[in-house]
Enzyme design. Sequence first.
Site, PDB file in Angstrom:
ATOM      1  N   LEU A  65     -51.371  56.939 -68.662  1.00 54.13           N
ATOM      2  CA  LEU A  65     -51.780  58.297 -68.269  1.00 54.13           C
ATOM      3  C   LEU A  65     -51.567  58.502 -66.767  1.00 54.13           C
ATOM      4  N   VAL A 108     -32.109  76.670 -58.117  1.00 55.65           N
ATOM      5  CA  VAL A 108     -30.919  75.970 -58.620  1.00 55.65           C
ATOM      6  C   VAL A 108     -30.351  75.105 -57.494  1.00 55.65           C
ATOM      7  N   ASN A 165     -25.649  73.961 -65.211  1.00 57.50           N
ATOM      8  CA  ASN A 165     -27.029  74.385 -64.915  1.00 57.50           C
ATOM      9  C   ASN A 165     -27.140  75.901 -64.740  1.00 57.50           C
ATOM     10  N   ARG A 178     -24.944  68.957 -67.707  1.00 56.44           N
ATOM     11  CA  ARG A 178     -25.788  68.044 -68.469  1.00 56.44           C
ATOM     12  C   ARG A 178     -25.537  68.280 -69.957  1.00 56.44           C
ATOM     13  N   ASP A 204     -51.569  49.901 -69.002  1.00 58.54           N
ATOM     14  CA  ASP A 204     -50.337  49.838 -68.210  1.00 58.54           C
ATOM     15  C   ASP A 204     -49.384  48.824 -68.851  1.00 58.54           C
ATOM     16  N   LYS A 209     -33.461  52.071 -64.540  1.00 62.05           N
ATOM     17  CA  LYS A 209     -33.235  52.098 -66.000  1.00 62.05           C
ATOM     18  C   LYS A 209     -32.096  51.131 -66.369  1.00 62.05           C
ATOM     19  N   THR A 246     -31.115  55.847 -70.918  1.00 61.33           N
ATOM     20  CA  THR A 246     -30.618  57.171 -70.526  1.00 61.33           C
ATOM     21  C   THR A 246     -29.111  57.168 -70.252  1.00 61.33           C
ATOM     22  N   ASP A 247     -28.495  58.328 -70.437  1.00 61.59           N
ATOM     23  CA  ASP A 247     -27.065  58.452 -70.103  1.00 61.59           C
ATOM     24  C   ASP A 247     -26.828  58.306 -68.601  1.00 61.59           C
ATOM     25  N   GLU A 248     -27.916  58.364 -67.803  1.00 64.02           N
ATOM     26  CA  GLU A 248     -27.757  58.247 -66.345  1.00 64.02           C
ATOM     27  C   GLU A 248     -27.284  56.859 -65.915  1.00 64.02           C
ATOM     28  N   ILE A 308     -41.268  62.862 -74.552  1.00 70.44           N
ATOM     29  CA  ILE A 308     -40.533  62.442 -75.757  1.00 70.44           C
ATOM     30  C   ILE A 308     -41.406  61.516 -76.611  1.00 70.44           C
ATOM     31  N   TYR A 315     -33.928  56.167 -59.815  1.00 70.00           N
ATOM     32  CA  TYR A 315     -34.380  56.205 -61.216  1.00 70.00           C
ATOM     33  C   TYR A 315     -33.356  55.521 -62.130  1.00 70.00           C
ATOM     34  N   ALA A 342     -30.190  65.006 -53.264  1.00 72.97           N
ATOM     35  CA  ALA A 342     -29.392  63.927 -52.664  1.00 72.97           C
ATOM     36  C   ALA A 342     -28.715  63.128 -53.783  1.00 72.97           C
TER      37      ALA A 342
HETATM   38  P1  NAD Z   1     -42.421  61.498 -69.243  1.00 75.02           P
HETATM   39  O1  NAD Z   1     -42.405  61.360 -67.775  1.00 75.02           O
HETATM   40  O2  NAD Z   1     -42.738  62.820 -69.854  1.00 75.02           O
HETATM   41  O3  NAD Z   1     -43.428  60.445 -69.890  1.00 75.02           O
HETATM   42  C1  NAD Z   1     -43.528  59.109 -69.443  1.00 75.02           C
HETATM   43  C2  NAD Z   1     -44.814  58.535 -70.022  1.00 75.02           C
HETATM   44  O4  NAD Z   1     -44.907  57.158 -69.626  1.00 75.02           O
HETATM   45  C3  NAD Z   1     -46.093  59.223 -69.518  1.00 75.02           C
HETATM   46  O5  NAD Z   1     -46.967  59.472 -70.583  1.00 75.02           O
HETATM   47  C4  NAD Z   1     -46.700  58.202 -68.556  1.00 75.02           C
HETATM   48  O6  NAD Z   1     -48.111  58.269 -68.469  1.00 75.02           O
HETATM   49  C5  NAD Z   1     -46.237  56.905 -69.195  1.00 75.02           C
HETATM   50  N1  NAD Z   1     -46.202  55.787 -68.237  1.00 75.02           N
HETATM   51  C6  NAD Z   1     -45.643  55.765 -66.996  1.00 75.02           C
HETATM   52  N2  NAD Z   1     -45.842  54.572 -66.423  1.00 75.02           N
HETATM   53  C7  NAD Z   1     -46.494  53.806 -67.335  1.00 75.02           C
HETATM   54  C8  NAD Z   1     -46.966  52.459 -67.335  1.00 75.02           C
HETATM   55  N3  NAD Z   1     -46.788  51.664 -66.270  1.00 75.02           N
HETATM   56  N4  NAD Z   1     -47.600  52.004 -68.432  1.00 75.02           N
HETATM   57  C9  NAD Z   1     -47.811  52.811 -69.511  1.00 75.02           C
HETATM   58  N5  NAD Z   1     -47.407  54.085 -69.551  1.00 75.02           N
HETATM   59  C10 NAD Z   1     -46.746  54.577 -68.479  1.00 75.02           C
HETATM   60  O7  NAD Z   1     -40.996  60.988 -69.726  1.00 75.02           O
HETATM   61  P2  NAD Z   1     -40.034  61.441 -70.926  1.00 75.02           P
HETATM   62  O8  NAD Z   1     -39.153  62.516 -70.432  1.00 75.02           O
HETATM   63  O9  NAD Z   1     -40.830  61.607 -72.141  1.00 75.02           O
HETATM   64  O10 NAD Z   1     -39.121  60.122 -71.038  1.00 75.02           O
HETATM   65  C11 NAD Z   1     -39.510  59.071 -71.910  1.00 75.02           C
HETATM   66  C12 NAD Z   1     -38.458  57.970 -71.862  1.00 75.02           C
HETATM   67  O11 NAD Z   1     -37.193  58.498 -72.261  1.00 75.02           O
HETATM   68  C13 NAD Z   1     -38.254  57.375 -70.474  1.00 75.02           C
HETATM   69  O12 NAD Z   1     -38.068  55.996 -70.614  1.00 75.02           O
HETATM   70  C14 NAD Z   1     -36.983  58.033 -69.973  1.00 75.02           C
HETATM   71  O13 NAD Z   1     -36.305  57.199 -69.080  1.00 75.02           O
HETATM   72  C15 NAD Z   1     -36.217  58.218 -71.279  1.00 75.02           C
HETATM   73  N6  NAD Z   1     -35.282  59.355 -71.312  1.00 75.02           N
HETATM   74  C16 NAD Z   1     -35.700  60.609 -70.992  1.00 75.02           C
HETATM   75  C17 NAD Z   1     -34.810  61.670 -71.119  1.00 75.02           C
HETATM   76  C18 NAD Z   1     -35.212  63.089 -70.779  1.00 75.02           C
HETATM   77  O14 NAD Z   1     -34.332  63.957 -70.655  1.00 75.02           O
HETATM   78  N7  NAD Z   1     -36.491  63.406 -70.637  1.00 75.02           N
HETATM   79  C19 NAD Z   1     -33.488  61.438 -71.541  1.00 75.02           C
HETATM   80  C20 NAD Z   1     -33.103  60.132 -71.832  1.00 75.02           C
HETATM   81  C21 NAD Z   1     -34.010  59.094 -71.731  1.00 75.02           C
HETATM   82  O1  DAU Z   2     -29.801  62.587 -68.475  1.00 71.85           O
HETATM   83  C1  DAU Z   2     -31.021  62.074 -68.923  1.00 71.85           C
HETATM   84  C2  DAU Z   2     -32.054  62.244 -67.842  1.00 71.85           C
HETATM   85  O2  DAU Z   2     -32.363  63.638 -67.815  1.00 71.85           O
HETATM   86  C3  DAU Z   2     -33.321  61.443 -68.069  1.00 71.85           C
HETATM   87  O3  DAU Z   2     -33.008  60.078 -68.050  1.00 71.85           O
HETATM   88  C4  DAU Z   2     -34.360  61.775 -66.985  1.00 71.85           C
HETATM   89  O4  DAU Z   2     -35.567  61.088 -67.227  1.00 71.85           O
HETATM   90  C5  DAU Z   2     -34.620  63.261 -67.004  1.00 71.85           C
HETATM   91  O5  DAU Z   2     -35.503  63.603 -65.964  1.00 71.85           O
HETATM   92  C6  DAU Z   2     -33.314  64.030 -66.857  1.00 71.85           C
HETATM   93  O6  DAU Z   2     -32.765  63.858 -65.535  1.00 71.85           O
HETATM   94  P1  DAU Z   2     -32.095  65.080 -64.732  1.00 71.85           P
HETATM   95  O7  DAU Z   2     -32.179  64.795 -63.300  1.00 71.85           O
HETATM   96  O8  DAU Z   2     -30.770  65.430 -65.311  1.00 71.85           O
HETATM   97  O9  DAU Z   2     -33.140  66.256 -65.166  1.00 71.85           O
HETATM   98  P2  DAU Z   2     -33.776  67.450 -64.322  1.00 71.85           P
HETATM   99  O10 DAU Z   2     -34.447  68.350 -65.307  1.00 71.85           O
HETATM  100  O11 DAU Z   2     -34.550  66.980 -63.155  1.00 71.85           O
HETATM  101  O12 DAU Z   2     -32.471  68.196 -63.787  1.00 71.85           O
HETATM  102  C7  DAU Z   2     -31.518  68.750 -64.670  1.00 71.85           C
HETATM  103  C8  DAU Z   2     -30.429  69.369 -63.815  1.00 71.85           C
HETATM  104  O13 DAU Z   2     -30.995  70.504 -63.138  1.00 71.85           O
HETATM  105  C9  DAU Z   2     -29.906  68.447 -62.739  1.00 71.85           C
HETATM  106  O14 DAU Z   2     -28.522  68.710 -62.528  1.00 71.85           O
HETATM  107  C10 DAU Z   2     -30.691  68.872 -61.487  1.00 71.85           C
HETATM  108  C11 DAU Z   2     -30.914  70.355 -61.714  1.00 71.85           C
HETATM  109  N1  DAU Z   2     -32.146  70.920 -61.144  1.00 71.85           N
HETATM  110  C12 DAU Z   2     -33.327  70.295 -61.409  1.00 71.85           C
HETATM  111  C13 DAU Z   2     -34.501  70.801 -60.894  1.00 71.85           C
HETATM  112  C14 DAU Z   2     -35.816  70.088 -61.158  1.00 71.85           C
HETATM  113  C15 DAU Z   2     -32.098  72.094 -60.385  1.00 71.85           C
HETATM  114  O15 DAU Z   2     -31.016  72.666 -60.182  1.00 71.85           O
HETATM  115  N2  DAU Z   2     -33.268  72.577 -59.878  1.00 71.85           N
HETATM  116  C16 DAU Z   2     -34.465  71.965 -60.087  1.00 71.85           C
HETATM  117  O16 DAU Z   2     -35.500  72.476 -59.569  1.00 71.85           O
END
Ligand code: NAD
Ligand code: DAU
Length: 342
Positions: A36, A204, A247, A212, A60, A152, A124-126, A13, A148, A272
Amino acid sequence: MHRILVTGGAGFIGSNFARYQLKHHADREVVVLDKLTYAGNLDNLRDLESDRRFAFQQGDICDPAAVRAAAAGADAIVNFAAETHVDRSLLDPSAFVMTDVHGVNVLLEAVRELGVARFVQISTDEVYGQVAAGSSKETDRYAPRNPYSATKAAAELMVHAHHESYGVPALITRGSNTFGPFHYPEKMIPLFITNALDDEPLPVYGDGKQVRDWLFVEDHCAGIDFVLEHGLDGEVYNVGGGNERENLGVTRLILGLVGKPESLLRHVEDRAGHDRRYSLDCGKLHRLGWQPARRFEDALAETVQWYRANEWWWRKIKSGAFAEYYQRQYGDRKVLEDTAGD
Ligand code: NAD
Ligand code: DAU
């Protein structure tokens, strides 16, 4: 706001947000600070490197000197840096505590010391935990259920504490499940698209009836940008897509879009503590004037198209250390015969 520091901007993002800033704000400079980790990838920022308004620093967020150097002269910091994958947090929570909690505290201290005018914590909504019925409002209690989401939520509490105790100008966005280009293929949507392209099974978890709320990454970036510009210090804003899907339904859509048979779908042992459903009430942001623009099915089709066209990006990732992770996570995972063909 002229100069924005985007921490974690080499991830999914964050890199889309850096791109969004440069595209939509002609006078904006973007500095990315990123450690990175396995999830950070300079390929995500490749197209921005020639823009003179863009700069990258490796570092970092837990390192105060690196943070201060990158934050010097910044008008705002938007923090995306985090360990983000729930499955990895179940394998080893300590990296999550370090970056997602301690790192946020280091950033908040830098904001205070340097007098940065705005800090946006991407949450996050989590943090609401699973919701059986209805939708989560910003005023609802925290109920995280996995390592996780617990970190957050802890980070959010530190943001509130710095705002209340020291007047740090900080606010929080809580985004829902985001998808789109440059999404690391450990997460469900990009994992399933790339597995389907390679005729590999789509694992799955459990019965696949978990829900979600899916948000296209450009919409998520637009929502964060809106809050950066119009949000009030100390406030929390839900940023959701309004696309609640099971899903299993998403998996079938992906198979259809890639043109592969349902026989690739495998129900495997559940995650889990798997949260059953997330759902956001986004009325607060809607009333302020922001709405997501994209329809889920269209954005998913565009995402599948992006992965088809950008094999150079994801094949490199999947052939490296990721293969080891995949084996550990899925190699011996039990296949659930009783839910097959659901
Ligand atoms: P991502 O895992 O793709 O990217 C995380 C980035 O943070 C990476 O580039 C990594 O190198 C960097 N990073 C990790 N530890 C670090 C550190 N100690 N110092 C500097 N950089 C560091 O994650 P994403 O999916 O892009 O999520 C970005 C943010 O959005 C996160 O805070 C996540 O909690 C939040 N978020 C994600 C989602 C989602 O669905 N992906 C939804 C809601 C919120
Ligand atoms: O809701 C926001 C969150 O969404 C972010 O805060 C997290 O950073 C992001 O990783 C994401 O979390 P989820 O656990 O919801 O995302 P993930 O893609 O891992 O899983 C989405 C759904 O799919 C979840 O119900 C678990 C399921 N899943 C996931 C994987 C990786 C499967 O069924 N099989 C899989 O192999």
